[in-house]
Motif scaffolding. Structure first.
Motif, PDB file in Angstrom:
ATOM      1  N   GLY A 110      -3.385  -0.601  -4.983  1.00  0.00           N
ATOM      2  CA  GLY A 110      -4.507  -0.965  -4.128  1.00  0.00           C
ATOM      3  C   GLY A 110      -4.519  -2.456  -3.866  1.00  0.00           C
ATOM      4  N   THR A 111      -5.386  -2.888  -2.954  1.00  0.00           N
ATOM      5  CA  THR A 111      -5.398  -4.287  -2.517  1.00  0.00           C
ATOM      6  C   THR A 111      -5.629  -5.259  -3.661  1.00  0.00           C
ATOM      7  OG1 THR A 111      -6.202  -3.618  -0.330  1.00  0.00           O
ATOM      8  CG2 THR A 111      -6.466  -5.926  -0.928  1.00  0.00           C
ATOM      9  N   ASP A 112      -6.560  -4.950  -4.559  1.00  0.00           N
ATOM     10  CA  ASP A 112      -6.848  -5.866  -5.665  1.00  0.00           C
ATOM     11  C   ASP A 112      -5.610  -6.070  -6.537  1.00  0.00           C
ATOM     12  OD1 ASP A 112      -9.425  -6.123  -4.775  1.00  0.00           O
ATOM     13  OD2 ASP A 112     -10.277  -4.697  -6.215  1.00  0.00           O
ATOM     14  N   SER A 113      -4.911  -4.993  -6.832  1.00  0.00           N
ATOM     15  CA  SER A 113      -3.702  -5.092  -7.660  1.00  0.00           C
ATOM     16  C   SER A 113      -2.587  -5.829  -6.921  1.00  0.00           C
ATOM     17  CB  SER A 113      -3.220  -3.695  -8.059  1.00  0.00           C
ATOM     18  OG  SER A 113      -4.171  -3.059  -8.882  1.00  0.00           O
TER      19      SER A 113
ATOM     20  N   ALA B 268       0.845  -1.189   0.000  1.00  0.00           N
ATOM     21  CA  ALA B 268       0.000   0.000   0.000  1.00  0.00           C
ATOM     22  C   ALA B 268       0.882   1.242   0.000  1.00  0.00           C
ATOM     23  CB  ALA B 268      -0.910  -0.011   1.227  1.00  0.00           C
ATOM     24  N   GLU B 269       0.452   2.272  -0.730  1.00  0.00           N
ATOM     25  CA  GLU B 269       1.294   3.458  -0.891  1.00  0.00           C
ATOM     26  C   GLU B 269       1.565   4.164   0.430  1.00  0.00           C
ATOM     27  OE1 GLU B 269       1.707   7.418  -3.700  1.00  0.00           O
ATOM     28  OE2 GLU B 269       0.170   5.933  -4.099  1.00  0.00           O
TER      29      GLU B 269
ATOM     30  N   VAL C 149       4.015  -9.191  -0.129  1.00  0.00           N
ATOM     31  CA  VAL C 149       2.969  -8.182  -0.245  1.00  0.00           C
ATOM     32  C   VAL C 149       2.663  -7.639   1.145  1.00  0.00           C
ATOM     33  CG1 VAL C 149       0.524  -7.830  -0.725  1.00  0.00           C
ATOM     34  CG2 VAL C 149       1.935  -9.040  -2.379  1.00  0.00           C
ATOM     35  N   TYR C 150       2.620  -6.298   1.247  1.00  0.00           N
ATOM     36  CA  TYR C 150       2.357  -5.630   2.520  1.00  0.00           C
ATOM     37  C   TYR C 150       1.050  -4.853   2.358  1.00  0.00           C
ATOM     38  CZ  TYR C 150       4.091  -3.815   6.995  1.00  0.00           C
ATOM     39  OH  TYR C 150       4.259  -3.532   8.324  1.00  0.00           O
ATOM     40  N   THR C 151      -0.046  -5.397   2.883  1.00  0.00           N
ATOM     41  CA  THR C 151      -1.368  -4.831   2.665  1.00  0.00           C
ATOM     42  C   THR C 151      -1.776  -3.894   3.796  1.00  0.00           C
ATOM     43  OG1 THR C 151      -2.576  -6.582   3.823  1.00  0.00           O
ATOM     44  CG2 THR C 151      -2.059  -6.948   1.497  1.00  0.00           C
TER      45      THR C 151
END
Length: 303
Positions: free
Chosen positions: A127-130, A97-98, A143-145
């Protein structure tokens, strides 16, 4: 052709006995027999003559013996080479996430580069979907959500932390520090992250459930710019606590208190079928150290 079957073949050839090979390998004799039969079926040859309880290599078995030794030797050499592969080289792809990338990850990345300057790090923000698209298509190693807590049989979660989201504004704003209803805020000037950002989406979903809506005068993906504008009393924003912690401590930003509590989770994950490389392990450890023991992380950084 399985390596374990080749190893069994070598033991039987050396001992000239299925039973002795079974004892040395800690297998049942039936297992040894089944493995040799499987190998003979794959090669379409008879490897051993079994006559009167004696076991002897056939001519084809003698010929195959040297190849079996070579295959096992090559396998062992490969294992040793991979174990000794230097951690100082390679590539690490991280999608996140940015707001995480902009807020504290630079400090972690700086520490990682100090330890392993030759590892190439590629960073994606989305974004989460990407993020999940990259995870499922092996376009990212980690991946860091920042979203709702994710449960999936596809992923391995190595770190998670709950985060609260606040409405914040400048200390000069008329609502700074006040207790309000969320309905009282809707007529104010809002500066919000873009709609695909997780916590913005959660806010809009909640408002929609109450037939309410916020129409911001500014939408921007960069959290740092949003904070700077809000500090200048440009309006109200809605941001995770970790992104505004320093500004709150220094009283450059102030919370607006409402009854509702908005929460998201920061989660560090990778795909369950992903081979965890040495560089991945190092990055996972650094992120954990930062999240759970920031004081020691900063001390180690200065050493």
């Amino acid at each position: 052709m399985e390596l374990r079957n080749l190893k069994t073949f070598l033991y039987v050839a050396e001992q000239c006995s299925f039973s002795k090979a079974a004892i040395l390998l800690n297998y049942s004799q039936s297992t040894v027999t089944a493995q040799i039969q499987k190998l003979e079926e794959e090669l379409d040859i008879l490897l051993f003559e079994r006559i009167n309880k004696t076991v002897r290599l056939t001519n084809a078995g003698q010929e195959f013996l040297k190849y079996a030794h070579e295959i096992i030797r090559t396998s062992e050499d490969a294992k040793k080479a991979l174990k000794n592969l230097p951690i100082e080289t390679g590539e690490l792809r991280i999608a996140m996430a940015e707001s995480i990338a902009n807020t504290f990850f630079p400090e972690i990345l700086e520490r990682f580069h100090q330890l392993y300057p030759k590892i190439k790090v590629t960073l994606y923000t989305a974004g989460t979907d990407s993020l999940f698209h990259k995870l499922r298509h092996n376009e990212a190693d980690l991946v860091y959500t920042l979203d709702k807590r994710i449960y999936s049989s596809e992923i391995v979660t190595v770190m998670e932390k709950k985060e609260e989201i606040f409405f914040v504004t400048s200390p000069k704003h008329r609502l700074a520090g006040r207790n309000c209803l969320i309905e009282d805020l809707l007529g104010e000037d809002f500066l919000l992250t873009e709609k695909d950002m997780s916590y913005r989406r959660h806010l809009e979903e909640y408002l929609a459930s109450k037939s309410l809506e916020i129409n911001p005068f500014l939408e921007l993906g960069n959290v740092e710019i949003l904070k700077s504008l809000v500090e200048k009393n440009a309006g109200i924003s809605f941001l995770p606590e970790f992104t505004i912690k320093r500004q709150l401590e220094e009283q450059r930003l102030v919370k607006i208190n409402i009854p509702e509590v908005f929460k998201v989770w920061r989660q560090l994950i990778y795909h369950k079928h992903k081979w965890v490389t040495a560089s991945m392990k190092v990055m996972i450890d650094l992120i954990r150290d930062y999240e759970y023991d920031k004081k020691n992380f900063s001390q180690n950084k200065s050493l």
